[in-house]
Design a protein around this motif. Sequence first.
Motif, PDB file in Angstrom:
ATOM      1  N   SER A   2      18.365  26.494  28.897  1.00 40.53           N
ATOM      2  CA  SER A   2      18.854  27.184  30.153  1.00 40.53           C
ATOM      3  C   SER A   2      20.267  26.674  30.375  1.00 40.53           C
ATOM      4  O   SER A   2      20.407  25.205  30.295  1.00 40.53           O
ATOM      5  N   ASP A  97      19.582  32.014  36.322  1.00 39.55           N
ATOM      6  CA  ASP A  97      19.759  31.834  34.797  1.00 39.55           C
ATOM      7  C   ASP A  97      20.527  33.158  34.195  1.00 39.55           C
ATOM      8  O   ASP A  97      21.294  32.795  33.266  1.00 39.55           O
ATOM      9  N   THR A 277      15.656  22.780  34.641  1.00 37.56           N
ATOM     10  CA  THR A 277      15.351  24.111  33.766  1.00 37.56           C
ATOM     11  C   THR A 277      14.616  25.033  34.746  1.00 37.56           C
ATOM     12  O   THR A 277      14.156  24.663  35.824  1.00 37.56           O
ATOM     13  N   LYS A 278      14.466  26.392  34.240  1.00 34.20           N
ATOM     14  CA  LYS A 278      13.938  27.253  35.343  1.00 34.20           C
ATOM     15  C   LYS A 278      12.614  27.082  35.429  1.00 34.20           C
ATOM     16  O   LYS A 278      11.747  26.865  36.384  1.00 34.20           O
TER      17      LYS A 278
END
Length: 457
Positions: A2, A97, A277-278
Amino acid sequence: MSFLGSSTRDAPGETGIGEPGSSESAPLLINGSAPVRVKGASFASSVFNMMNAIMGSGILGLAYSMASTGIVFFCILLTTVSTLASYSIHLLLKLCDQTGMNSYEDLGGRAFQKPGKALVGITIIIQNVGAMSSYLFILKSELPAAIQGFMEADGTGHAWYEDGRVVLIIVTLCVVVPLAMLTKIGFLGYSSSFAAFCVLYFVVVVVVKKWSIPCPLPQNVTTLSYSCQVSNSTDSECTPKLFIISSKSAFAIPTMAFSFLCHTSVLPIYCELDKPTKSKMQNVTNVSISLTFLLYLISAVFGYLTFYNHVESELLLSYDMYLPHDIMVMMVRLAILCSVLLTVPLIQFPARKSVTMLLFEGRPFSWVIHVTTTLFILGVVLLLAIFVPDIRQMFGVVGSTTSSCLLFVFPGTLYLKINNRSFRTFDCIGALILVVFGLIMGFLSLSVIVMSWTTTS
């Protein structure tokens, strides 16, 4: 990987949510950049920050919501709202993102250019002003009782600390204004864990005091003694209701939406997360909302089972008549007040950021603009807190309009617009459902609230 995994951190002098003087709209660096590795917030710290952003005065109105909807209906609504809140955050994180943007306003600008950015900014301002007003309303209602509980009774009955408006003005000038004037919010995150434990203590006290107040409730008493008069309540008033649908039920969903709204703080927490990160941020969101859901549900159930149909719109006020000098109640009042007090300057930051972004975008940082904007926002908030007579009105209006937009409508709409309304994926279909649900609930709730005002006026 990401793009957030290779982002840089805020430089010294910058804030996590883009205060004046920071790169509030600067996109996060994409793969291939040369990042500066600085350890960010831990998972546990991010969970506490998220819970602090979620929880506030909304927890004090949930028992009243349960009394207006019934236990089963309330549980269904609370589960639905919390699930949709988590899903809408999922859409926002996914948009980050895709676009590389790190603010709610910039996502609105990406989807609808300047009008979209302005709409999101104005909505954030209105919602945060409403939230701060409700928090100050709690302080106005509870601070006099908290002070009186630890002081000798005044013979004249006209002590200055018995006037909630006077106490509120003093606290605002001495505590809220100095903290709100700060240009950085990083150190305010240290209060998140303390605020969470304050709410936990509140929930424990609500559970324990369930067995301290009898049912039927005593009538016109100041202490619970065997000589007190008992109201002419029937046994049915001590039987919990499972389903209730009435005009008062219109306040339930706005109160819940207001209680789960944290979307203006999600992206700053995302940016500050260590190795973000997502999926990691989604886990932070899920854990935070789950823990908050549990605290909300327990406090609402036991608050309702204590007072049933006689629960006040602000739960702590319900204990004043029946346990006026109970040490646990006095301590939990102070705990909640500390949590609420420290939340007001925190949520003032995104409101001020939106104001400066809309009115002074592109200008260098100015202390004149900074101080003037802060004082203006807090002045409006203080006036609303002093003159709004019932906290249900604040929860109802704010929850049915701006909260519904920020929680349901905007995430779904922005996702559909940026992804060209493609309905071939599950998320696009879910985004459409989110928009429809938000519009219907906001419109119906606001309509019933307005009608209830006209019939009672």
